[in-house]
Design a protein around this motif. Structure first.
Motif, PDB file in Angstrom:
ATOM      1  N   UNK A 118     -15.557   6.801  -4.879  1.00 56.59           N
ATOM      2  CA  UNK A 118     -15.709   5.394  -5.214  1.00 56.59           C
ATOM      3  C   UNK A 118     -14.622   4.549  -4.533  1.00 56.59           C
ATOM      4  N   UNK A 119     -14.381   4.857  -3.256  1.00 58.04           N
ATOM      5  CA  UNK A 119     -13.386   4.098  -2.504  1.00 58.04           C
ATOM      6  C   UNK A 119     -13.836   2.642  -2.362  1.00 58.04           C
ATOM      7  N   UNK A 120     -12.883   1.730  -2.523  1.00 59.56           N
ATOM      8  CA  UNK A 120     -13.189   0.304  -2.304  1.00 59.56           C
ATOM      9  C   UNK A 120     -12.840  -0.118  -0.884  1.00 59.56           C
ATOM     10  N   UNK A 126      -4.042  16.511   8.599  1.00 60.63           N
ATOM     11  CA  UNK A 126      -2.830  15.920   8.022  1.00 60.63           C
ATOM     12  C   UNK A 126      -2.279  16.803   6.902  1.00 60.63           C
ATOM     13  N   UNK A 127      -0.955  16.877   6.777  1.00 61.09           N
ATOM     14  CA  UNK A 127      -0.377  17.601   5.633  1.00 61.09           C
ATOM     15  C   UNK A 127      -0.657  16.890   4.305  1.00 61.09           C
ATOM     16  N   UNK A 128      -1.186  15.680   4.402  1.00 61.45           N
ATOM     17  CA  UNK A 128      -1.496  14.910   3.189  1.00 61.45           C
ATOM     18  C   UNK A 128      -2.998  14.925   2.870  1.00 61.45           C
ATOM     19  N   UNK A 129      -3.729  15.756   3.570  1.00 57.38           N
ATOM     20  CA  UNK A 129      -5.191  15.846   3.363  1.00 57.38           C
ATOM     21  C   UNK A 129      -5.491  16.127   1.889  1.00 57.38           C
ATOM     22  N   UNK A 130      -6.396  15.351   1.325  1.00 59.90           N
ATOM     23  CA  UNK A 130      -6.671  15.498  -0.123  1.00 59.90           C
ATOM     24  C   UNK A 130      -7.464  16.752  -0.452  1.00 59.90           C
ATOM     25  N   UNK A 131      -8.130  17.339   0.543  1.00 57.38           N
ATOM     26  CA  UNK A 131      -8.898  18.564   0.275  1.00 57.38           C
ATOM     27  C   UNK A 131      -9.955  18.336  -0.787  1.00 57.38           C
ATOM     28  N   UNK A 132      -9.951  19.173  -1.789  1.00 60.28           N
ATOM     29  CA  UNK A 132     -10.966  19.090  -2.846  1.00 60.28           C
ATOM     30  C   UNK A 132     -10.450  18.338  -4.070  1.00 60.28           C
ATOM     31  N   UNK A 133      -9.674  17.315  -3.849  1.00 63.92           N
ATOM     32  CA  UNK A 133      -9.144  16.517  -4.971  1.00 63.92           C
ATOM     33  C   UNK A 133     -10.290  16.121  -5.911  1.00 63.92           C
ATOM     34  N   UNK A 175       0.871  -1.188   0.000  1.00 67.24           N
ATOM     35  CA  UNK A 175       0.000   0.000   0.000  1.00 67.24           C
ATOM     36  C   UNK A 175       0.904   1.234   0.000  1.00 67.24           C
ATOM     37  N   UNK A 176       0.588   2.170  -0.872  1.00 64.00           N
ATOM     38  CA  UNK A 176       1.257   3.480  -0.831  1.00 64.00           C
ATOM     39  C   UNK A 176       0.210   4.467  -0.352  1.00 64.00           C
ATOM     40  N   UNK A 177       0.563   5.183   0.697  1.00 64.30           N
ATOM     41  CA  UNK A 177      -0.425   6.044   1.343  1.00 64.30           C
ATOM     42  C   UNK A 177      -0.052   7.521   1.206  1.00 64.30           C
ATOM     43  N   UNK A 178      -1.074   8.384   1.294  1.00 66.64           N
ATOM     44  CA  UNK A 178      -0.824   9.814   1.382  1.00 66.64           C
ATOM     45  C   UNK A 178      -0.610  10.493   0.049  1.00 66.64           C
ATOM     46  N   UNK A 179      -1.378  10.065  -0.964  1.00 69.06           N
ATOM     47  CA  UNK A 179      -1.300  10.706  -2.284  1.00 69.06           C
ATOM     48  C   UNK A 179      -2.279  11.872  -2.361  1.00 69.06           C
ATOM     49  N   UNK A 180      -1.912  12.856  -3.153  1.00 65.27           N
ATOM     50  CA  UNK A 180      -2.750  14.057  -3.207  1.00 65.27           C
ATOM     51  C   UNK A 180      -2.719  14.761  -4.564  1.00 65.27           C
ATOM     52  N   UNK A 181      -1.572  14.740  -5.226  1.00 68.60           N
ATOM     53  CA  UNK A 181      -1.403  15.532  -6.438  1.00 68.60           C
ATOM     54  C   UNK A 181      -1.560  14.654  -7.687  1.00 68.60           C
ATOM     55  N   UNK A 182      -2.386  15.097  -8.655  1.00 68.86           N
ATOM     56  CA  UNK A 182      -2.744  14.247  -9.786  1.00 68.86           C
ATOM     57  C   UNK A 182      -1.572  13.579 -10.518  1.00 68.86           C
ATOM     58  N   UNK A 183      -0.562  14.354 -10.871  1.00 66.96           N
ATOM     59  CA  UNK A 183       0.541  13.756 -11.638  1.00 66.96           C
ATOM     60  C   UNK A 183       1.262  12.682 -10.819  1.00 66.96           C
ATOM     61  N   UNK A 203      -2.827  -1.217  -2.988  1.00 66.13           N
ATOM     62  CA  UNK A 203      -3.711  -0.234  -2.359  1.00 66.13           C
ATOM     63  C   UNK A 203      -3.070   1.145  -2.515  1.00 66.13           C
ATOM     64  N   UNK A 204      -3.903   2.165  -2.727  1.00 69.75           N
ATOM     65  CA  UNK A 204      -3.423   3.549  -2.644  1.00 69.75           C
ATOM     66  C   UNK A 204      -4.295   4.275  -1.621  1.00 69.75           C
ATOM     67  N   UNK A 205      -3.626   4.968  -0.699  1.00 72.57           N
ATOM     68  CA  UNK A 205      -4.356   5.611   0.401  1.00 72.57           C
ATOM     69  C   UNK A 205      -4.486   7.115   0.202  1.00 72.57           C
ATOM     70  N   UNK A 206      -5.683   7.622   0.467  1.00 69.84           N
ATOM     71  CA  UNK A 206      -5.981   9.046   0.303  1.00 69.84           C
ATOM     72  C   UNK A 206      -6.488   9.580   1.645  1.00 69.84           C
ATOM     73  N   UNK A 207      -5.758  10.546   2.194  1.00 67.68           N
ATOM     74  CA  UNK A 207      -6.028  10.996   3.563  1.00 67.68           C
ATOM     75  C   UNK A 207      -7.186  11.995   3.579  1.00 67.68           C
ATOM     76  N   UNK A 208      -8.244  11.607   4.270  1.00 71.01           N
ATOM     77  CA  UNK A 208      -9.456  12.429   4.356  1.00 71.01           C
ATOM     78  C   UNK A 208      -9.558  13.030   5.762  1.00 71.01           C
ATOM     79  N   UNK A 209      -8.447  13.459   6.279  1.00 74.95           N
ATOM     80  CA  UNK A 209      -8.347  13.990   7.641  1.00 74.95           C
ATOM     81  C   UNK A 209      -7.676  15.342   7.531  1.00 74.95           C
TER      82      UNK A 209
END
Ligand SMILES: O=C(O)c1ccccc1NCC(=O)[C@H](O)[C@H](O)COP(=O)(O)O
Length: 206
Positions: A74-76, A33-40, A4-12, A24-30
């Protein structure tokens, strides 16, 4: 061994990590966190290959907010880093894969996990810190010998190129996956693809 790679945020960067085919890819919805996805933009995640399980990471969020976010992206899978109860986990499990995270230190009581049996799909053992996750600190993995349950787990917390080879020494039968995050960043939420490639090669040989 799954990855699992966690804490992605930027499209590229998300797309570059996806090209490595983690499980697994993890997206922080907190939001703290400095990794918060915000309005991704949800369209970015919609383009990810189906075999990568998109995982929303939450800390003590309301069930309503988690459900809304699952639907949006559409998180699994969801990964829960707060004091979410077994009942809370069971409610979400009717819809997605549930990974319940626990902060581990020398005092950690593995007896706490019994209440979560059959209510979650996986445990995730991270280093106990007040920030709930993403500390870059590892815990003493020998503590895992105290875990005698049969729910598979992710190993997390401060895993980097410096200690990844030691994962190969862990013989625990329930070790399912490793979780890679801040030790593979050039800045918060920006993953260093070359470092990740090295890690993927190491893990393939474990
Ligand atoms: O990464 C975060 O900023 C974070 C913040 C709050 C809760 C969870 C968070 N991350 C969840 C993860 O799965 C991390 O990969 C895990 O905590 C390990 O991170 P690290 O110690 O940086 O490897």
């Amino acid at each position: 061994m799954r990855i699992k790679v966690c804490g992605l945020k930027y499209p590229e960067n998300i797309n570059s990590v996806a090209a490595l085919s983690p499980d697994f890819m993890g997206f922080i919805c907190y939001s703290r966190s400095p990794r918060f996805i915000g309005e991704l933009d949800e369209d970015i995640l919609a383009l990810l290959p189906d075999h990568i399980l998109k995982t929303g990471v939450f800390v003590n969020a309301s069930i309503e907010r988690v459900n809304k976010t699952i639907n949006k992206y559409d998180f699994e899978a969801v990964q829960l880093h707060g004091v979410e109860s077994p009942e809370y986990c069971a409610m979400l499990r009717s819809k997605v894969i549930v990974i319940k995270a626990f902060g581990v230190d020398e005092q950690f009581d593995f007896g706490r996990l019994e209440a979560y049996i059959n209510k979650v799909d996986f445990f995730l053992f991270d280093t106990k810190t007040p920030a709930h996750g993403g500390s870059g600190l590892s815990f003493d993995w020998a503590i895992l010998n105290q875990y005698t349950g049969d729910t598979p787990f992710f190993l997390s917390g401060g895993i980097g190129l410096n200690n990844l080879h030691e994962v190969g020494n862990i013989t625990h039968p329930m070790l399912y996956a490793v979780d890679l995050n801040s030790k593979f960043e050039s800045a918060p939420a920006i993953k260093d693809i070359d470092k990740l490639k090295k890690a993927f090669n190491t893990i393939k040989n474990i």
